[in-house]
Write an enzyme that holds these catalytic residues in place. Sequence first.
Site, PDB file in Angstrom:
ATOM      1  N   ASP A 405      18.905 -10.871  30.371  1.00 18.40           N
ATOM      2  CA  ASP A 405      19.265 -10.448  29.023  1.00 18.40           C
ATOM      3  C   ASP A 405      18.800  -9.007  28.846  1.00 18.40           C
ATOM      4  OD1 ASP A 405      20.040 -10.582  26.318  1.00 18.40           O
ATOM      5  OD2 ASP A 405      18.002 -11.090  25.734  1.00 18.40           O
ATOM      6  N   LYS A 406      19.264  -8.344  27.820  1.00 14.77           N
ATOM      7  CA  LYS A 406      18.847  -6.965  27.583  1.00 14.77           C
ATOM      8  C   LYS A 406      17.793  -6.883  26.492  1.00 14.77           C
ATOM      9  CE  LYS A 406      21.199  -4.126  25.061  1.00 14.77           C
ATOM     10  NZ  LYS A 406      20.155  -3.660  24.116  1.00 14.77           N
ATOM     11  N   GLU A 715      16.525  -7.294  11.162  1.00 12.35           N
ATOM     12  CA  GLU A 715      16.376  -7.409   9.714  1.00 12.35           C
ATOM     13  C   GLU A 715      15.137  -6.663   9.235  1.00 12.35           C
ATOM     14  OE1 GLU A 715      16.408 -11.468   8.518  1.00 12.35           O
ATOM     15  OE2 GLU A 715      18.593 -11.569   8.443  1.00 12.35           O
ATOM     16  N   THR A 905      24.512  -9.366  28.081  1.00  7.75           N
ATOM     17  CA  THR A 905      24.051  -9.013  26.752  1.00  7.75           C
ATOM     18  C   THR A 905      25.151  -9.216  25.726  1.00  7.75           C
ATOM     19  OG1 THR A 905      23.142  -7.204  25.413  1.00  7.75           O
ATOM     20  CG2 THR A 905      24.669  -6.606  27.156  1.00  7.75           C
ATOM     21  N   ILE A 984      32.198  -5.446  32.073  1.00 12.44           N
ATOM     22  CA  ILE A 984      33.200  -6.376  31.545  1.00 12.44           C
ATOM     23  C   ILE A 984      32.733  -6.880  30.191  1.00 12.44           C
ATOM     24  CG2 ILE A 984      32.143  -8.279  32.827  1.00 12.44           C
ATOM     25  CD1 ILE A 984      34.914  -9.573  33.024  1.00 12.44           C
ATOM     26  N   ASP A1041      14.672 -13.882  26.519  1.00  9.23           N
ATOM     27  CA  ASP A1041      13.597 -14.080  25.544  1.00  9.23           C
ATOM     28  C   ASP A1041      14.037 -14.817  24.294  1.00  9.23           C
ATOM     29  OD1 ASP A1041      15.171 -11.935  24.494  1.00  9.23           O
ATOM     30  OD2 ASP A1041      13.475 -11.396  23.220  1.00  9.23           O
TER      31      ASP A1041
END
Length: 1341
Positions: A405-406, A715, A905, A984, A1041
Site C-alpha cells: 500500500d502507499k 479529516e 493504492t 494501471i 496499514d
Amino acid sequence: MEAGTPEGVSFQQPTKKIPKRRIVIPSLQSFKDEYEKVSKYYMSNRIRTTKYRLWTFIPRNLYEQFHRAANLYFLFIVLLNWIPVVEAFRKEITMIPLLVVLTIIAVKDGLEDYTKYRLDKMINNFVTHVYCGKTGDFVDKFWKDVKVGDFIQLSCNEEIPADMVLLYSSDGDGLCHIETSSLDGETNLKEKLIVKGFVEQTTEMDPESFSYRIECEIPNSDLNCFRGFIQHTSKERVGLSKDNLLLRGCTVRNTDIVVGIVVYAGHETKVMLNNTGSRYKRSKLEKKLNGDIIGCVLLLVVMCSVVAVGRGIWLSNHPGQYVYNSGKQFEPVWGGFLMFWTMIILLQVLIPISLYVSIELVKLGQIYFIQNDIDLYHEPTDTKIQCGSLNVAENLGQIEYIFSDKTGTLTENKMVFRRCSIAGQEYGHEENAKRLETYQPDYESDQDEVALFASHCSLKRLSRGRIGRKSSIGLNMKSMSRMFRSGSMLGTQSMKQLAFSSPLETDVVPDQRLVSKFRRISFNFYKKYETAEPISEIMQISEFFIALAICNTVVVSEPETTGTQPPLKRRWSSVGKASALPIGDLRHMLSKFSPRKISPTSVQTQSIREERPPERPKKSPNLTVFHVQFPASVTAQFSESSVSSESATTSEQEETELSCLPDTSKEELVSLDAPDKFLVHEGMDLLCAPGPDVDGLPLDYDPAELSYEAESPDEAALVHAARAYQCTLVARNPEQVVIDMNYMGILTFQRLHILPFDSTRKRMSVVVKHPILNRIVVYTKGADSVMMDLLQKEPTGNENTDKNRKKMQERTQRHLDDYASKGLRTLCIAMKILSDEEYEEWLQGHFLAESSIENREELLLESAERLENNLILLGATGIEDRLQEGVPETIESLRKAGINIWMLTGDKRETAVNIAYSCKLLESTDQLFVLKSNSLDDCTTMIEGFLEDIKRKACSKERRSTIALRISASAHVKKPQFSYALVIDGPTLKFALHDRVQKKFLELTASVRGVICCRATPVQKSQIVTLVRKERKVMTLAIGDGANDVSMIKLADVGIGICGQEGMQAVLASDFALAQFKHLKKLLFVHGHWCYTRLANMILYFFYKNLAYVGLLFWFQFFSGFSGTPMIDYWSLIFFNLLFTSAPPIIYGVLDQDVSAECLLSNPELYKASQRNEPYGKSAFAVNILDGFYQSFVCFFLPYYTYRNSGIDLYSFGSILNTTMFFIIILHLVIESKYLTMIHFSVFAFSIILFFSIIGTFGALCVLCNPPANPYWVMQRQLANPVFYQICIVTTMLALLPRFLYRIIESTVFPSPLLQARFHESQFKQTKMFCMKVIPVETDD
C-alpha cells in the site's frame, strides 16, 4: 399488566421459521406470551470458545491428531507389530514414540484449551445491570444470564455485554462514545446515536413504558452494517443503522449512563461471529518437506523390498530353517512377504516422527528472537514487532513479490495541509512549506504521555456494584486488561497525543494572500447572494472553509489537565434567539426541517464550565418523528420574530457578531448601540460571540485547548487547516455543528444528514441548514475523479457566468493535476443549495431507504446519488503525506535482492507516480507504460503493443551487443540498458484481470521493473495478489496499514501490518506487525534468511541422521540371513532419536548463523540464495542421503571386519556400532554448524552424558528388559576395552572425512556468494582485531 403499557398491546405473531429477519420482543411481563414464542430462536449470552469438553478431550484430540499422515503411518506400524508373524519389537516398545508425540501434542492442546476455558468462565461471570420487571429496577446479573430482549444499563468505562440498540444516553445530545479497541484495535472514540424519537428523554428511560418491537436482520459478521427498524404498536416505524448499535466487547467512554435493548447475544453477536480462529498458512518449506517424506517412504519400501527378496533367496537356499522371531517354517515367497512387513517395523525410524515436534520448537525459538530484536523496535511510538503466526517465519526468506500500500505504509500517514485552490485561485502556502522543511519531531516525555492517556481514557467508576467479591475483582481486572491490551500487546498507540494531532499536522501557517481575502468576509456578501449570482469569490472562500470544518465526523473534546475525568465535550446553546419564539414553537418548526427533533437538552442554555439540565416532567418516548411535514418555506416564520439586519449592517472590514441572550426578547435587541459587538441577522439560528458570562453565556475559550479526534488523518488535516484561518470547529452533536468564524462570530449549523464516505461513491456529504443563508445546503468533498463529473454543467442562460464557471473548473483541474504531480493527496470541495421542495422530495425517498432491511445499501446509494449532483465547485486541497524514514533505501535494497515490488493504492495516478519516484520504486531512466482503457478489447490491444515494444527493444539490444563483441576487446563499449515500469488504474485493472487478458497482463508485468496500480479497490488488491501467487507460483508478501489492505494481507503468503494511523485492523489480520516500512529490510534479509536456512539445514540433518542410523540395521541383514534381527537392543533403538540426538538439532535450528546480520544487510544480493532454495535444493537433499548411506556403510563394515571371527556377542557388537554412530552424528553437526557458542557445546556435552548414563544404567539394571537377549553389563565391558576406543575414533574420522573435505572444497574451489561473504567477513574481523592489537592506545598520564 404493568403500568405504562397500553391495554391489550399485542404484536404480530412470528412464524415458526425466521429465515431472513429477527423479531425482538422486550423481555417484560406485559409481553410474556409474545416473548416466549420468539425466545426459542434466541441464543443465550453464554459463550464457549473451547474446542473440547472434559469427556470429549481424549477421543476428539486423538481424532484430530490422526488426521496427520505421519501419525497414521506410525499407528499403522504399531498395529502391524501386534501381528506375531511380523513382530520386530516388543509390542509396548513400538508404541513409545507414537505415544510420546501424541502426549506432547495433547498436553499442548489441552493447556491452550484450558486457558480458553478460564477466560470464557471469567467473561461469562462478569456482571452487568439488567432490568428486572419484578423489582422495577436494574439489578446485577452475570453476562451469561443476559437474554435477547433484556434492557441493559451501563455506566462510563464499562464493557458492553451483548449487541444492543441504544435507547437512552445521559449525554444531552443523544450521543454515546465507545472505544472499539477490542474489535479493531482502534483507540479513537466512535459516536453512537440514540434511536430517532428517543432523544427527547430528559430522565433515564423507564423500560416499562417501552411498547415497541424491533425487527432486524439475522445475525451476521458484518461489523459495518446493521439493518432494521423499531416499530410502535401503532405501526409507526423508524429505521435502525449501525450508528444505533452498541457492539459486545466495546467500552463506553465519556458517557455517564446508557440504556439499550439486547438484539444479539452470545455467539450471535458480531464480535463472536468474527471470531473465526487463527488462520493457517502452509509455508513453502513445509510443502517441500511433505514431498521429501514421501521420497523417504519410497526409499523405505525399496530397502524393505531388498531385504524381503534376500529373505526369499536365503530360505530357498536353506530349506527347513525356522524363522527367528516366530519359530515357524515358511515358504520362500511367503517368508519374504512377511519379512517385508517386519522390516517396515524395524526401519520405521527412517520416517522422522520427532521432526514435526522439533520444527515447532525451532519456530518458537526463531519467533522469540524476532520479537526481541531491538532493531525492529520503534522508540518514538513504543512499538515493537509482533508475530501473529508461527507457520510462515521461514517464508520470509523466500519472498519474490511484495505488494505494498502507499498511504501509511510507504508514507507516514500524517496528512499536512500544503496547498489549496479556491474559486480557481491557487494559494501555495510557501511559509508553511518552509516550516515543514525544518520540522523536527519533538516526542513528549513519558510523564506527559501518562497524563494525557489518563485524560483520554478516564478510569472513573471502573465498575459498579457487583455480585460477590470474586466477581467484582474479576471484572475490574478484565476492564483494566481490555483498556491496555491494544497498547501493551500490539504495541499500538502509546497515547502520547490524540490521533492525528502532532505539531506537524496541527500547526498550519496561513497564506497571507488568502488571509487578506478571508478578513473581508462579512454578512454583506451573503446578503448580495440573494440577488446576485454566481457566488462571489469572498463567499466561496467562506463556504470553502466552512465545508472543511463541518464536512467530516471529527469529535471535539477538551482534555482536562488533571487527567481524572474524561475529555469534556463542548456543547453550546442551540438557540440564537431564545425569546424570539416559544421553545415549543421553535422545536416544532425545526422538526419539520429535520428528521430528528431538537433535543430539549440542546435547547437549554449551557455554560462551558458547568451544565445545568432543566427539570422537566418524565414522559415516555414518542416517535413523532415518523410524521414529517415538509413546508414550502420557513423563511417567513423566522422573519416574523427577527429584526431586520439592515439596521445592524457594518462595513465589509468590520467584525460582526451576535449575542445570545437567553432571557432577552428579540424586540429588546433593536436598541443595541454597538453594532461592532452584536448583530441580529435575519434567518440566523445561532450567532453568538464570546462575551461576559451572563445568564449562561459561554466565556471566552482558548482554541488551542480544543482537541480533535478524527477517524482519518485527512479529516484532521482539513479541520486544522480551517482552524488556522480562524474557522474553528467548536462543537458537534447529532443535531448541530458549531464553528467560530472569528469575523462573523459563532455559527451553528443544523445538521440534518450525513452521507458517509464509501469506496463506491468516493465522497462524503453533510446536509445542513445554513444559519446565514437560511437554506438547506449540501457540502460534499471527495476524489476529483468523481467530483468533477458531478459539477454544474447545464447553462444558466448567462454567457459570462457559464464561461467563468468553465474557466474556474479548468483552472481547478490544472491545480489538481499539479498537486498530484508533486505527490500531494487531492480532494475537491463543492456545495449545493437546495430549495425546500427539492429537499422535501429527496427526504421522502431517503426515509424509505433508511427504514428498509433488504437492499438498504443499494437504496441509500441511490438516494445519495440523487442528492450529490449539479454541485457548485468551491475549490480543492493538496495534502502532503511524507515518506517514512528509510523507505527509499529499503526499496533500493529490496530490488537488489531480486524482489519485485508493486504499489497498490487508491490514490490518483499522478500522486502515485510521484511517490514512486520519491521512494525509488521508479527511476528517472524508466520508460513508463500507462495502461488506461475503456474496454476489454482496447486493454488487450494496448498490452500487446507494450509487449511488442519491449521485444523490439530487446532485439535491438542484442544486435548492439553482438556488434560490440566484434570490436577489439580493449575497447570499452557501454551497452544500452532498457528498463520499464507499468502504471494501471482501477477501471482498466478490471479488464486486465479478465480471463482473456490476465496471461498477457502477467507477461507484461514480468517484463517491467515496477508496477503501480492506482485507484485500486480493496477487492482488486486481493485479486492481484491471488493472481500473481497462483499463476506465477511465487512467494508473495503484502504489506499495508489500513482496513482496505486486510484482504490482500490475508491472501498473501506472508501478510505484514503496519502499526500506523488508521487503526489496527491490518495488524490484527497480519502474520507480522511492524512499526515502520524500513524494518522490512532486516525482517527479510536477516531473520527471513536465518529462519529459512536454519530450518532447511535442520530438516536435512534429520533426514541424514535417521538414514545413517537405519542403514546400520539394513547392512546387518546381509549377515544375519535377512532375518529382521536387530543387533541393538530395542530400548537403545527407541531412545536414540527420541532422547540422545534430539536436542542438538533443535539448538542448531534456533541459533545457527551462516552469515552475520551486518553482512546480510550490507549485501542484499545474498538474499537470492534462499529465494532459489539453495540450502534445501534437490542437490542438497541428494548429498545428505548419499552421505547418510556412506557413513552407515563405514560405521558398520569397519567394526564388522575388525571383530569378524572374534566370537563377540550380538549386543556387544551392536553397542560399538551404536556408540560410534552417536559420535558421528554429533560431530557431523559440528562440521555443519557455522556459528558455535557455549550453548552449542553445553548441549553436545549434555547429550553425551545422557547417552552414556542411560545406556550404562539400562545395562546395569535391566537384566530381563529385552528378552530373549540380555544386554546386561554390555556397555561397561566395552568401556574397559581399549579396542573399543580405537574403533570408535578411526571409524568416526573415516566416516566424516568426505563431509569435511566436501566443505573445504566447496568453500575454496567453488564458493557460493554466501561462503564468499562469510570468508570476507572473517578476514575483516581478523584484520580489525590485528589492528586493535598493533595500534597502541594513547592514554593520559
